[in-house]
Design a protein around this motif. Structure first.
Motif, PDB file in Angstrom:
ATOM      1  N   ILE A 181      44.890  36.652  22.553  1.00  0.00           N
ATOM      2  CA  ILE A 181      44.410  37.445  21.998  1.00  0.00           C
ATOM      3  C   ILE A 181      44.253  38.784  21.264  1.00  0.00           C
ATOM      4  N   GLY A 182      43.888  38.261  20.206  1.00  0.00           N
ATOM      5  CA  GLY A 182      43.635  38.744  18.918  1.00  0.00           C
ATOM      6  C   GLY A 182      43.044  40.514  18.614  1.00  0.00           C
ATOM      7  N   CYS A 183      43.780  41.629  18.185  1.00  0.00           N
ATOM      8  CA  CYS A 183      42.825  42.653  17.727  1.00  0.00           C
ATOM      9  C   CYS A 183      42.322  42.876  16.654  1.00  0.00           C
ATOM     10  N   LEU A 184      41.015  43.384  16.166  1.00  0.00           N
ATOM     11  CA  LEU A 184      40.475  43.073  14.982  1.00  0.00           C
ATOM     12  C   LEU A 184      40.154  45.209  15.241  1.00  0.00           C
ATOM     13  N   ALA A 185      41.365  45.590  14.554  1.00  0.00           N
ATOM     14  CA  ALA A 185      41.378  47.168  14.881  1.00  0.00           C
ATOM     15  C   ALA A 185      40.978  47.510  13.497  1.00  0.00           C
ATOM     16  N   THR A 186      40.610  49.168  13.338  1.00  0.00           N
ATOM     17  CA  THR A 186      39.679  49.605  12.855  1.00  0.00           C
ATOM     18  C   THR A 186      41.739  49.994  11.416  1.00  0.00           C
ATOM     19  N   SER A 187      40.886  50.942  10.528  1.00  0.00           N
ATOM     20  CA  SER A 187      42.032  50.871   9.664  1.00  0.00           C
ATOM     21  C   SER A 187      43.169  51.661   9.326  1.00  0.00           C
ATOM     22  N   GLU A 188      44.497  51.346   9.401  1.00  0.00           N
ATOM     23  CA  GLU A 188      45.471  51.463   9.696  1.00  0.00           C
ATOM     24  C   GLU A 188      46.017  53.256   9.307  1.00  0.00           C
ATOM     25  N   MET A 197      45.395  51.130  19.641  1.00  0.00           N
ATOM     26  CA  MET A 197      46.319  49.656  19.491  1.00  0.00           C
ATOM     27  C   MET A 197      47.471  50.100  20.347  1.00  0.00           C
ATOM     28  N   GLN A 198      47.452  51.021  20.806  1.00  0.00           N
ATOM     29  CA  GLN A 198      48.794  51.349  22.265  1.00  0.00           C
ATOM     30  C   GLN A 198      47.784  50.771  23.378  1.00  0.00           C
ATOM     31  N   GLY A 199      46.780  51.291  23.731  1.00  0.00           N
ATOM     32  CA  GLY A 199      46.270  50.635  24.305  1.00  0.00           C
ATOM     33  C   GLY A 199      45.673  48.873  24.771  1.00  0.00           C
ATOM     34  N   TRP A 200      45.986  48.555  24.152  1.00  0.00           N
ATOM     35  CA  TRP A 200      46.512  46.798  23.618  1.00  0.00           C
ATOM     36  C   TRP A 200      47.595  46.495  24.157  1.00  0.00           C
ATOM     37  N   ARG A 201      48.099  47.203  23.074  1.00  0.00           N
ATOM     38  CA  ARG A 201      49.819  46.516  23.504  1.00  0.00           C
ATOM     39  C   ARG A 201      50.207  46.608  24.857  1.00  0.00           C
ATOM     40  N   ASN A 202      49.655  48.473  25.799  1.00  0.00           N
ATOM     41  CA  ASN A 202      50.236  47.936  26.860  1.00  0.00           C
ATOM     42  C   ASN A 202      49.465  46.946  28.044  1.00  0.00           C
ATOM     43  N   GLU A 203      48.306  45.988  27.690  1.00  0.00           N
ATOM     44  CA  GLU A 203      47.776  45.959  28.321  1.00  0.00           C
ATOM     45  C   GLU A 203      48.525  43.725  27.838  1.00  0.00           C
ATOM     46  N   MET A 204      49.074  43.784  26.943  1.00  0.00           N
ATOM     47  CA  MET A 204      49.216  42.278  27.039  1.00  0.00           C
ATOM     48  C   MET A 204      50.951  42.795  26.356  1.00  0.00           C
ATOM     49  N   GLY A 205      51.900  43.520  26.649  1.00  0.00           N
ATOM     50  CA  GLY A 205      52.910  44.008  26.812  1.00  0.00           C
ATOM     51  C   GLY A 205      53.717  42.377  26.044  1.00  0.00           C
ATOM     52  N   ALA A 206      54.717  42.051  26.717  1.00  0.00           N
ATOM     53  CA  ALA A 206      55.631  40.967  25.765  1.00  0.00           C
ATOM     54  C   ALA A 206      54.193  40.212  24.403  1.00  0.00           C
ATOM     55  N   ALA A 207      53.381  39.848  24.968  1.00  0.00           N
ATOM     56  CA  ALA A 207      52.887  38.522  24.243  1.00  0.00           C
ATOM     57  C   ALA A 207      51.965  39.585  22.955  1.00  0.00           C
ATOM     58  N   ALA A 208      52.209  40.982  22.896  1.00  0.00           N
ATOM     59  CA  ALA A 208      51.044  41.527  21.727  1.00  0.00           C
ATOM     60  C   ALA A 208      52.130  41.657  20.681  1.00  0.00           C
ATOM     61  N   ASP A 209      52.450  39.627  19.707  1.00  0.00           N
ATOM     62  CA  ASP A 209      52.615  39.563  18.461  1.00  0.00           C
ATOM     63  C   ASP A 209      52.063  40.381  17.558  1.00  0.00           C
ATOM     64  N   PRO A 210      52.526  41.152  16.483  1.00  0.00           N
ATOM     65  CA  PRO A 210      51.619  41.715  15.918  1.00  0.00           C
ATOM     66  C   PRO A 210      50.875  41.207  14.704  1.00  0.00           C
ATOM     67  N   SER A 211      51.747  39.550  14.432  1.00  0.00           N
ATOM     68  CA  SER A 211      50.258  38.484  13.860  1.00  0.00           C
ATOM     69  C   SER A 211      49.151  38.368  14.385  1.00  0.00           C
ATOM     70  N   LEU A 212      48.510  39.138  15.312  1.00  0.00           N
ATOM     71  CA  LEU A 212      47.653  38.612  16.498  1.00  0.00           C
ATOM     72  C   LEU A 212      46.452  40.034  15.733  1.00  0.00           C
ATOM     73  N   VAL A 213      46.801  40.797  14.658  1.00  0.00           N
ATOM     74  CA  VAL A 213      46.237  42.138  14.459  1.00  0.00           C
ATOM     75  C   VAL A 213      45.919  42.133  13.432  1.00  0.00           C
ATOM     76  N   ALA A 214      44.509  42.719  13.216  1.00  0.00           N
ATOM     77  CA  ALA A 214      44.471  42.875  11.663  1.00  0.00           C
ATOM     78  C   ALA A 214      43.534  44.427  11.471  1.00  0.00           C
ATOM     79  N   HIS A 215      43.027  44.299  10.588  1.00  0.00           N
ATOM     80  CA  HIS A 215      42.832  46.270  10.032  1.00  0.00           C
ATOM     81  C   HIS A 215      41.316  46.032   9.565  1.00  0.00           C
ATOM     82  N   ALA A 216      40.802  46.358   9.858  1.00  0.00           N
ATOM     83  CA  ALA A 216      38.940  46.773   8.923  1.00  0.00           C
ATOM     84  C   ALA A 216      38.646  47.518   9.201  1.00  0.00           C
ATOM     85  N   ALA A 217      37.762  47.814   7.881  1.00  0.00           N
ATOM     86  CA  ALA A 217      36.817  49.181   7.794  1.00  0.00           C
ATOM     87  C   ALA A 217      35.466  48.827   9.118  1.00  0.00           C
ATOM     88  N   PRO A 218      34.921  49.651   8.935  1.00  0.00           N
ATOM     89  CA  PRO A 218      33.851  49.821  10.308  1.00  0.00           C
ATOM     90  C   PRO A 218      32.196  48.748   9.671  1.00  0.00           C
TER      91      PRO A 218
END
Length: 333
Positions: A181-188, A197-218
């Motif tokens: 499950i990828g994560c299109l996050a808001t700006s860092e 981000m914390q909520g996404w990591r909580n549910e992903m657990g060990a599968a919360a790979d940083p390569s699944l995350v990208a940041h974009a403005a709205p």
């Protein structure tokens, strides 16, 4: 323009009484019938109070500055709707400013804030250079309420239930059977980005790979370009959590441009719900946030004496999951 004396003459009362009724004097004891008659006559005569004279007498303008970054963003519109409702209840006016509008507009707004032309500031900052003039003007000048992002202005920080919202969105995809499950996050660097981000990591657990995350403005265009890069980097992604509904529109465009079907090839769920989200070709599954409530709380808070403003408020209303057609069980492995 009608005067207090003219209203008093027609209503059969004194000018002093008219003044106290129109200015909503809390110590005044007058019958409901008399009050309603005075207000009715004032309305019939199109009476407009002398705001300048009133502000000189009370050192209050009864105006609150509400500054956002990109006023066209529909998320801010929902917040403003709640803020406006509370302002009307309190006999206040909202002055809307857009920190992305340019230096001239920001300079004028900064002059008003710094010169006490407003009684308080509600600021939805973006953590960028365009906010700086407003920040400098507000510093220790007026009560300040920051929405979602703490940029060190003091005052109060009001937050949405960001962690539960991201957990809800991610959990929905996991329950459908998605594992990558990828994560299109808001700006860092923004407070609410970190919470989601914390909520996404909580549910992903060990599968919360940083390569699944990208940041974009709205913005839809940035959401599209960033999502394209993310999907090319991680083509195994079958589900995507977007932290902003406008960026999510761009994510859907990127998926279509890459030949991916939503939701068979890529399920997308977004935080925030807007009217248009249910009218898309593929209606968007969302986590609805209490935006209008945040606007109401922000206006209520900024009207408190600066010394009494709480440091941090999290809106207590839980986010609401809204199932639409952009999510489904994985159609590919």
């Amino acid at each position: 323009m009608a005067t207090l004396a003219e209203i008093a003459h027609r209503a059969g009362v004194s000018s002093a009484l008219v003044s106290r009724v129109i200015n909503n004097d809390g110590t005044l004891r007058v019958s409901r019938k008399t009050r309603e008659n005075i207000l009715k006559v004032a309305h019939e005569l199109n009476y407009a109070p002398n705001v300048v004279a009133k502000s000189l007498r009370s050192s209050k303008s009864d105006t609150i500055a509400f500054v956002v970054h990109d006023a066209a963003n529909p998320v801010y519109g929902e917040i403003l709707r709640g803020a406006q409702a509370e302002a009307e209840r309190r006999n206040k006016a909202i002055l809307l400013g857009d920190s992305a509008a340019g230096n001239v507009g920001n300079s004028r707004l900064a002059q008003m804030i710094g010169g006490c032309g407003v009684d308080g500031l509600i600021l939805q900052a973006a953590g960028i250079q365009a906010d700086n003039l407003i920040i400098k003007a507000a510093h220790q000048k007026v009560p300040v309420v920051q929405l979602q992002t703490d940029i060190g202005l003091g005052g109060s920080l009001i937050q949405l239930p960001d962690i539960p919202a991201a957990e809800m969105a991610t959990r929905h995809l996991r329950e459908l059977g998605h594992r990558t499950i990828g994560c299109l996050a808001t700006s860092e660097g923004l407070t609410f980005t970190e919470g989601r981000m914390q909520g996404w990591r909580n549910e992903m657990g060990a599968a919360a790979d940083p390569s699944l995350v990208a940041h974009a403005a709205p913005f839809a265009a940035e959401g599209a370009s960033v999502t394209r890069e993310l999907l090319l980097r991680r083509p195994d992604i079958t589900g995507l959590v977007c932290f902003n509904v406008v960026a999510a529109i761009g994510a859907m465009r990127a998926a279509n441009a890459l030949g991916l079907d939503v939701p068979q090839d890529l399920s997308i769920v977004s935080i925030h719900d807007m009217k248009f989200a249910g009218d898309l070709k593929v209606p968007l599954t969302v986590v609805r946030m209490p935006l209008a409530e945040m606007g109401r709380v922000a206006t209520k808070t900024v009207c408190i004496e600066a010394s009494e403003i709480p440091a941090r408020i999290t809106i207590g209303t839980a986010p609401e999951f809204v199932q639409r057609q952009s999510t489904a069980v994985p159609g590919r492995v």
